[in-house]
Design an enzyme around this catalytic site. Structure first.
Site, PDB file in Angstrom:
ATOM      1  N   HIS A   1       0.845  -1.208   0.000  1.00 40.52           N
ATOM      2  CA  HIS A   1       0.000   0.000   0.000  1.00 40.52           C
ATOM      3  C   HIS A   1       0.872   1.247   0.000  1.00 40.52           C
ATOM      4  CE1 HIS A   1       0.440   1.151   4.306  1.00 40.52           C
ATOM      5  NE2 HIS A   1       0.569  -0.157   4.527  1.00 40.52           N
TER       6      HIS A   1
ATOM      7  N   ASP B   1      -0.533   4.431   0.719  1.00 40.36           N
ATOM      8  CA  ASP B   1      -1.063   5.478   1.597  1.00 40.36           C
ATOM      9  C   ASP B   1      -0.294   5.417   2.908  1.00 40.36           C
ATOM     10  OD1 ASP B   1      -2.326   2.914   1.979  1.00 40.36           O
ATOM     11  OD2 ASP B   1      -3.680   3.872   3.399  1.00 40.36           O
TER      12      ASP B   1
ATOM     13  N   ASP C   1       6.546   1.910   6.092  1.00 39.35           N
ATOM     14  CA  ASP C   1       5.130   1.487   6.027  1.00 39.35           C
ATOM     15  C   ASP C   1       4.402   2.337   5.008  1.00 39.35           C
ATOM     16  OD1 ASP C   1       2.624   0.485   6.566  1.00 39.35           O
ATOM     17  OD2 ASP C   1       2.365   1.570   8.436  1.00 39.35           O
TER      18      ASP C   1
ATOM     19  N   GLU D   1      -5.155   1.487   2.700  1.00 35.80           N
ATOM     20  CA  GLU D   1      -4.935   0.487   3.751  1.00 35.80           C
ATOM     21  C   GLU D   1      -5.062   1.087   5.138  1.00 35.80           C
ATOM     22  OE1 GLU D   1      -2.844  -2.061   6.649  1.00 35.80           O
ATOM     23  OE2 GLU D   1      -2.364  -0.016   6.109  1.00 35.80           O
ATOM     24  N   GLU D   2      -4.476   2.265   5.332  1.00 32.17           N
ATOM     25  CA  GLU D   2      -4.468   2.862   6.674  1.00 32.17           C
ATOM     26  C   GLU D   2      -5.871   3.299   7.100  1.00 32.17           C
ATOM     27  OE1 GLU D   2      -2.006   2.371   8.356  1.00 32.17           O
ATOM     28  OE2 GLU D   2      -0.153   2.562   7.225  1.00 32.17           O
TER      29      GLU D   2
ATOM     30  N   ASP E   1       4.578  -5.929   4.957  1.00 33.66           N
ATOM     31  CA  ASP E   1       3.942  -4.776   5.605  1.00 33.66           C
ATOM     32  C   ASP E   1       4.016  -4.916   7.128  1.00 33.66           C
ATOM     33  OD1 ASP E   1       2.585  -2.406   5.821  1.00 33.66           O
ATOM     34  OD2 ASP E   1       0.606  -3.289   5.507  1.00 33.66           O
TER      35      ASP E   1
ATOM     36  N   HIS F   1       3.801   4.189  11.993  1.00 30.92           N
ATOM     37  CA  HIS F   1       2.666   4.956  12.563  1.00 30.92           C
ATOM     38  C   HIS F   1       3.132   6.018  13.558  1.00 30.92           C
ATOM     39  CE1 HIS F   1      -0.742   1.926  11.534  1.00 30.92           C
ATOM     40  NE2 HIS F   1       0.212   1.924  10.623  1.00 30.92           N
TER      41      HIS F   1
HETATM   42  N1  LIG Z   1       2.643  -4.234  11.413  1.00 30.01           N
HETATM   43  C1  LIG Z   1       1.505  -4.116  10.558  1.00 30.01           C
HETATM   44  C2  LIG Z   1       0.545  -3.149  11.147  1.00 30.01           C
HETATM   45  C3  LIG Z   1      -0.709  -3.055  10.348  1.00 30.01           C
HETATM   46  C4  LIG Z   1      -1.765  -2.380  11.167  1.00 30.01           C
HETATM   47  O1  LIG Z   1      -1.456  -1.451  11.913  1.00 30.01           O
HETATM   48  N2  LIG Z   1      -3.005  -2.841  11.059  1.00 30.01           N
HETATM   49  C5  LIG Z   1      -4.085  -2.305  11.829  1.00 30.01           C
HETATM   50  C6  LIG Z   1      -5.354  -2.853  11.212  1.00 30.01           C
HETATM   51  C7  LIG Z   1      -6.542  -2.677  12.071  1.00 30.01           C
HETATM   52  C8  LIG Z   1      -6.973  -3.553  12.999  1.00 30.01           C
HETATM   53  N3  LIG Z   1      -8.073  -3.029  13.542  1.00 30.01           N
HETATM   54  C9  LIG Z   1      -8.288  -1.882  12.941  1.00 30.01           C
HETATM   55  N4  LIG Z   1      -7.364  -1.685  12.039  1.00 30.01           N
HETATM   56  C10 LIG Z   1      -3.956  -2.771  13.276  1.00 30.01           C
HETATM   57  O2  LIG Z   1      -4.302  -1.978  14.178  1.00 30.01           O
HETATM   58  O3  LIG Z   1      -3.547  -3.905  13.516  1.00 30.01           O
HETATM   59 ZN   LIG Z   2       1.219  -0.892   6.360  1.00 31.64          ZN
HETATM   60 ZN   LIG Z   3       0.333   1.220   8.662  1.00 26.48          ZN
END
Ligand SMILES: NCCCC(=O)N[C@@H](Cc1c[nH]cn1)C(=O)O
Ligand SMILES: [Zn+2]
Ligand SMILES: [Zn+2]
EC number: 3.4.13.20
Length: 488
Positions: free
Chosen positions: A104, A106, A137, A171-172, A200, A450
């Site tokens: 992704h 974004d 990421d 994705e985010e 990812d 993040h």
């Molecule tokens: N290391 C990969 C991290 C990906 C990520 O942060 N995914 C989110 C997806 C999500 C789950 N519930 C809401 N969004 C996460 O918080 O795990």
């Molecule tokens: Zn990601």
């Molecule tokens: Zn992310």
């Protein structure tokens, strides 16, 4: 064993052109492709990001389709266009394996004022660390895959596998509309795909590479407690009301104890039993607990041993309380009684927990606690998200190939890890498209996805590109003569 001569040439090419790869990442990081803040500026940037990536793939010789994803309805009634998903393919030799890469482009929001030491949208190298939003990421890993392919093309070497790409821009924000696209394309774009690679997530170490074979799922709940739509003055009404916030705090306080154990009856019933063999896999992981604790700036974790920490991140559920909408959260001493509040919490799910069973258990538990309070308020529980856990068979072909590729590049076996967070697309590939997935992370544990000052190390980015190139070779070999154990 050393890399075969053609692969060695590819490695040399990747090394020689590493500054160009960093420059490309710089150009991609400069695009403010934030999918989380739903405002026109970021949406335009997202569209620009997808166009730049599509153009790069086209120049590589890929057949590229930018699929229109329609629009996103926001809770305030606004609607914003969803950036296209790129479906691209390079090579269609029926004798070769077809590997599809998901990534992704974004990113999470980033603002210098939040504590970034450099401009988040200006990739900045300090001591071999490339700081910038999206560096790890997920723009860096997507570019690493493209650069691996491009090294073969530049050297006019035959690609050992057919390559497909699915690259999204939401994705985010929860991969908006992606599931529908996967359903639509399962017998078209995805029909010839043999394996899927996702990159990812992160290693669990700063220096030791890893391969990921499981992620937790997530059931995200809201619990609303309402007396009325307006707030109250606590001098005028305090003492004669069932206060919504007091109800909500009691409800949230009933979910988990101080040792982290979830108090919802039945929640642990379906958790896969722990085996002796499994405990040994945690022992083998290279994790320096003290360093992990220090770098996380946590005084003390809930558990004292590496094995317990890993098990509670990967193979046991956890419950986190995220926030309260409607609560007074400003500085100062406002004497308000909120009239309506919404608590938010989620449970990370593990094999073999079932999303709808968890929904029932949580709702039943909260109704039970609420009824005992004999409150006159109204309580509404909803599950906003239900994402399944994912686990793969580490003996299957794509894992053997990933391990061999890592051994070739780094001279060491990878840590075989799981991820405590959720990558929903993995389960979609497994359940909707029926494809075998492998996760090959490139970034180090301290990359700070993040977070402020997100980075990818130059070393991880460039050696990761080589891992992908070596993976193509290994997949090709295993496709021709599979390992007996991978066929079981
Ligand atoms: N290391 C990969 C991290 C990906 C990520 O942060 N995914 C989110 C997806 C999500 C789950 N519930 C809401 N969004 C996460 O918080 O795990
Ligand atoms: Zn990601
Ligand atoms: Zn992310």
């Amino acid at each position: 064993s050393p890399a075969p001569a053609p692969l060695e040439k590819v490695f040399q090419y990747i090394d020689l052109h590493q500054d160009e790869s960093v420059q490309m990442l710089k150009e991609w990081v400069a695009i403010e492709s934030d999918s989380v803040q739903p405002v026109p500026h970021f949406r335009q940037e997202l569209f620009r990001m997808m166009a730049v990536a599509a153009d790069m793939l086209q120049r590589l010789g890929a057949h590229v389709a930018s699929v229109d994803m329609g629009s996103q309805q926001l809770p305030d009634g606004q609607s914003l266009p969803i950036p296209p998903v790129i479906l691209a393919e390079l090579g269609d030799d029926p004798t070769k394996a077809t590997v599809c890469f998901y990534g992704h482009l974004d990113v999470q929001p980033a603002d210098r004022a939040d504590g970034w030491l450099t401009d988040p949208y200006m990739l900045t190298e300090v001591d071999g660390k490339l700081y910038g939003r999206g560096a790890t990421d997920n723009k860096g890993p997507v570019l690493a895959w493209i650069n691996a392919v491009s090294a073969f093309r530049a050297l006019e070497q035959d690609l050992p596998v057919n390559i497909k790409f699915i690259i999204e821009g939401m994705e985010e924000a929860g991969s908006v509309a992606l599931e529908e696209l996967m359903e639509k394309e399962k017998d078209r774009f995805f029909s010839g795909v043999d394996y899927v690679v996702i990159s990812d997530n992160l290693w669990i170490s700063q220096r030791k590479p890893a391969v990921t074979y499981g992620t937790r799922g997530n059931s995200y709940f809201t619990v609303e407690v309402k007396c009325r739509d307006q707030d109250f003055h606590s001098g005028t009404f305090g003492g004669i009301l069932h206060e919504p916030m007091a109800d909500l705090v009691a409800l949230l306080g009933s979910l988990v104890d101080s040792s982290g154990r979830i108090l919802v009856p039945g929640i642990y019933d379906e958790v896969a039993p722990l085996t002796e063999e499994e405990i040994n896999t945690y022992k083998a992981i290279d994790l320096d607990l003290e360093e992990y604790q220090n770098s996380s700036q946590v005084a003390k974790f809930l558990f004292d041993t590496k094995e317990e920490i890993l098990m509670h991140l990967w193979r046991y559920p956890s419950l986190s309380i995220h926030g309260i909408e409607g609560a007074f959260d400003e500085p100062g001493a406002k004497t308000v009684i909120p009239g309506r509040v919404i608590g938010k919490f989620s449970i990370r799910l593990v094999p073999h927990m079932n999303v709808s069973e968890v929904e029932k258990q949580v709702t039943r538990h909260l109704e039970d606690v609420f009824s005992k309070r004999k409150s006159s308020n109204k309580m509404v529980v909803s599950m906003a998200l239900g994402l399944h856990p994912w686990i793969a068979n580490i003996n299957s072909t794509q894992y053997i190939a990933a391990k061999r590729a890592i051994r070739t590049v780094f001279g060491t076996d990878p840590d075989m890890i799981r991820d405590g967070s959720t990558i929903p697309i993995a389960k979609m590939f497994q359940e909707i498209v029926h494809k075998r997935v492998v996760m090959i992370p490139l970034g180090a544990v301290d990359d700070g996805e993040h977070s402020q000052n997100e980075k990818i190390n130059r070393w991880n980015y460039i050696e990761g590109t080589k891992v992908f190139a070596a993976f193509f070779f290994e997949m090709a070999q295993l496709h021709e003569s599979p390992e007996p154990s991978s066929l079981m």
